[in-house]
Design an enzyme around this catalytic site. Structure first.
Site, mmCIF file in Angstrom:
data_model
loop_
_atom_site.group_PDB
_atom_site.id
_atom_site.type_symbol
_atom_site.label_atom_id
_atom_site.label_comp_id
_atom_site.label_asym_id
_atom_site.label_seq_id
_atom_site.Cartn_x
_atom_site.Cartn_y
_atom_site.Cartn_z
ATOM 1 N N HIS A 100 5.311 -9.429 -6.716
ATOM 2 C CA HIS A 100 4.081 -8.677 -6.997
ATOM 3 C C HIS A 100 4.302 -7.201 -6.717
ATOM 4 C CE1 HIS A 100 -0.104 -7.625 -7.350
ATOM 5 N NE2 HIS A 100 -0.494 -8.884 -7.436
ATOM 6 N N TYR B 163 -0.115 -2.530 -4.900
ATOM 7 C CA TYR B 163 -1.446 -2.263 -5.449
ATOM 8 C C TYR B 163 -1.633 -0.797 -5.826
ATOM 9 C CZ TYR B 163 -2.801 -6.799 -3.424
ATOM 10 O OH TYR B 163 -2.893 -8.126 -3.099
ATOM 11 N N ARG C 201 0.816 -1.217 0.000
ATOM 12 C CA ARG C 201 0.000 0.000 0.000
ATOM 13 C C ARG C 201 0.853 1.271 0.000
ATOM 14 N NH1 ARG C 201 -4.916 -1.713 -1.634
ATOM 15 N NH2 ARG C 201 -5.501 -3.605 -0.510
ATOM 16 N N HIS D 104 -0.926 -5.240 -11.582
ATOM 17 C CA HIS D 104 -2.269 -4.952 -12.054
ATOM 18 C C HIS D 104 -2.151 -3.856 -13.113
ATOM 19 C CE1 HIS D 104 -4.276 -6.400 -8.039
ATOM 20 N NE2 HIS D 104 -3.544 -7.328 -8.625
ATOM 21 N N HIS E 150 -2.648 -17.317 -10.767
ATOM 22 C CA HIS E 150 -3.091 -17.044 -9.405
ATOM 23 C C HIS E 150 -4.315 -17.932 -9.175
ATOM 24 C CE1 HIS E 150 -1.253 -12.735 -8.955
ATOM 25 N NE2 HIS E 150 -0.372 -13.709 -8.744
ATOM 26 N N ASP F 144 -14.149 -9.091 -7.532
ATOM 27 C CA ASP F 144 -12.786 -9.354 -7.047
ATOM 28 C C ASP F 144 -12.758 -9.578 -5.542
ATOM 29 O OD1 ASP F 144 -10.083 -9.709 -6.775
ATOM 30 O OD2 ASP F 144 -9.523 -7.645 -7.241
ATOM 31 N N ASP G 205 -5.519 -14.956 -13.248
ATOM 32 C CA ASP G 205 -6.094 -15.115 -11.912
ATOM 33 C C ASP G 205 -7.475 -15.754 -12.061
ATOM 34 O OD1 ASP G 205 -7.755 -14.403 -9.537
ATOM 35 O OD2 ASP G 205 -5.937 -13.360 -8.895
ATOM 36 N N GLU H 33 -1.576 -8.895 -15.171
ATOM 37 C CA GLU H 33 -2.536 -9.775 -14.506
ATOM 38 C C GLU H 33 -3.935 -9.577 -15.083
ATOM 39 O OE1 GLU H 33 -4.244 -10.736 -10.003
ATOM 40 O OE2 GLU H 33 -2.317 -9.725 -10.261
ATOM 41 N N HIS I 59 -10.354 -13.625 -10.783
ATOM 42 C CA HIS I 59 -10.572 -12.449 -11.624
ATOM 43 C C HIS I 59 -11.250 -12.804 -12.947
ATOM 44 C CE1 HIS I 59 -7.104 -10.055 -9.536
ATOM 45 N NE2 HIS I 59 -8.067 -10.391 -8.709
ATOM 46 N N GLU J 132 -3.623 -17.094 -3.540
ATOM 47 C CA GLU J 132 -3.849 -15.801 -2.895
ATOM 48 C C GLU J 132 -5.147 -15.843 -2.097
ATOM 49 O OE1 GLU J 132 -1.976 -12.476 -5.840
ATOM 50 O OE2 GLU J 132 -3.945 -13.258 -6.358
ATOM 51 N N HIS K 249 -11.691 -12.737 -3.244
ATOM 52 C CA HIS K 249 -11.129 -14.079 -3.242
ATOM 53 C C HIS K 249 -11.737 -14.926 -2.131
ATOM 54 C CE1 HIS K 249 -7.133 -12.764 -5.357
ATOM 55 N NE2 HIS K 249 -8.209 -12.225 -5.910
#
Length: 278
Positions: free
Chosen positions: A67, A70, A37, A107, A211, A224, A176, A142, A179, A256, A226
Site C-alpha cells: 500500500h 496516504y 504519513r 488512493h 479490501h 470513510d 474496498d 482503490e 468505501h 483493514e 472503517h
C-alpha cells in the site's frame, strides 16, 4: 478457496510478516511500502526478501498487496506535490521488482478544487510517467468513499483513468467494501447488482483485490470510517456474501478493520468458515 489476510506492520521485516500471517491463518497480507504519513523507506534487505519469497511459494500464498503512503496525491494542485507522488511511487515500484508478481495499491488522489476531469487527467498522466514495459507489479486504483474532493468514488471515474493509461495491462482495481458502500453502492442489499455495474463500467477482469471492511456510517455517507466485521452498517451477513461470491473467487481479501492481531485472527477464522458454506 478464500485467500484472506490483513494489514501487517513491516517493522520486523518481510519474512517475519509472512510467518505472522501463517500463524494467523492467512495466506496473503498487506503492508505499507514506507511510513504511511511520510516519505522515508527502509533499506532493502535482499536476504529477507528471498526468505519471504520462499515462504510464499511453499505455502501457496495469493499475491500480496503493498500500500502506498496516504500522503501521495497524483492530482494535487501544486506541481511539487504531484512530483513527490510520482517520484515516491516510481521508487516503490522499483523496490517491488525485487518481489515480483505482487500488487501496489494507492488512493487515486484528491483534485482539491480543480474538478474531477482535471483530477482524472493528472492521475493518468502520473501513471504514464512511472509505468514501465515489463514491470512485474500490477498497480491498483482503490475505490474511494467520495469524501471531499476524492477521485475514484464512482466506477466511471476509475474507468476514465484506465482508458488514459498507456500500459493499461499493468493497472487494475482494488474494491474496498467500506468505501463503495459509503460512496452509495449498496453491497448489502444488491451485491449482484453492484458487481454487474462494476463489470459493465470497468470489467471484472480488472478487479484484482478486495479490501474487506465494515462501515461505521450509512449507505452513501461519503465518510470513510472503517468498522470491524459485523460491527458496522454493512453487517456480517452482507460481508459473508462478499467472500462467498463466485465472481470474487480467487482474489486476495485484505482486512483493514480497526483491530489488533487477535481481532484480525478471529475475523480471518470467521470469514474462512463463511466461505466454506459457499
Amino acid at each position: 478457496m478464500l485467500h484472506i489476510g490483513c494489514h501487517l506492520s513491516s517493522s520486523k521485516g518481510f519474512a517475519a510478516m509472512g510467518r505472522q500471517a501463517l500463524d494467523m491463518g492467512a495466506d496473503t497480507f498487506q503492508f505499507f511500502t514506507r511510513n504511511p504519513r511520510g516519505s522515508r523507506a527502509k533499506a532493502l534487505d535482499t536476504e529477507d526478501i528471498r526468505a519471504l519469497e520462499q515462504l510464499l511459494r511453499q505455502n501457496d500464498f495469493a499475491p500480496l498487496v503493498a500500500h502506498a503512503p496516504y500522503t501521495l496525491n497524483l492530482c494535487g494542485a501544486a506541481e511539487e506535490n504531484r512530483t513527490f507522488a510520482r517520484d515516491t511511487m516510481a521508487d516503490d515500484l522499483a523496490r517491488l521488482e525485487h518481489l515480483p508478481g505482487q500488487y501496489y495499491n494507492f488512493h487515486p488522489g484528491s483534485h482539491v478544487g480543480q474538478g474531477i476531469e482535471a483530477g482524472i487527467g493528472l492521475i493518468a498522466e502520473g501513471l504514464n510517467a512511472i509505468l514501465c514495459p515489463g514491470q512485474a507489479t500490477t498497480v491498483l486504483l482503490e475505490t474511494m468513499a467520495g469524501k471531499g474532493s476524492e477521485v475514484g468514488s464512482r466506477f466511471e471515474e476509475l474507468r476514465e483513468i484506465l482508458d488514459r493509461v498507456e500500459h493499461a495491462d499493468q493497472v487494475g482495481v482494488c474494491l474496498d467494501t467500506c468505501h463503495v458502500w459509503d460512496a452509495g453502492y449498496d453491497i448489502a442489499g444488491d451485491l449482484d447488482g453492484v458487481l454487474t455495474e462494476f463489470d459493465r463500467v470497468i470489467g471484472l477482469d480488472r478487479l484484482r483485490a478486495i479490501h474487506l471492511n465494515d462501515s461505521m456510517n450509512g449507505l452513501g455517507s461519503h465518510k470513510d470510517r472503517h468498522a470491524c466485521i459485523g460491527a458496522g452498517c454493512i453487517g456480517l451477513e452482507a460481508l459473508e456474501r462478499v467472500v462467498r461470491h463466485e465472481a470474487l473467487r480467487g482474489l486476495p481479501f485484505c482486512l483493514e478493520t480497526p483491530n489488533d492481531i487477535p481481532g484480525y485472527t478471529a475475523e480471518i477464522a470467521l470469514l474462512r468458515r463463511a466461505a466454506e458454506l459457499a
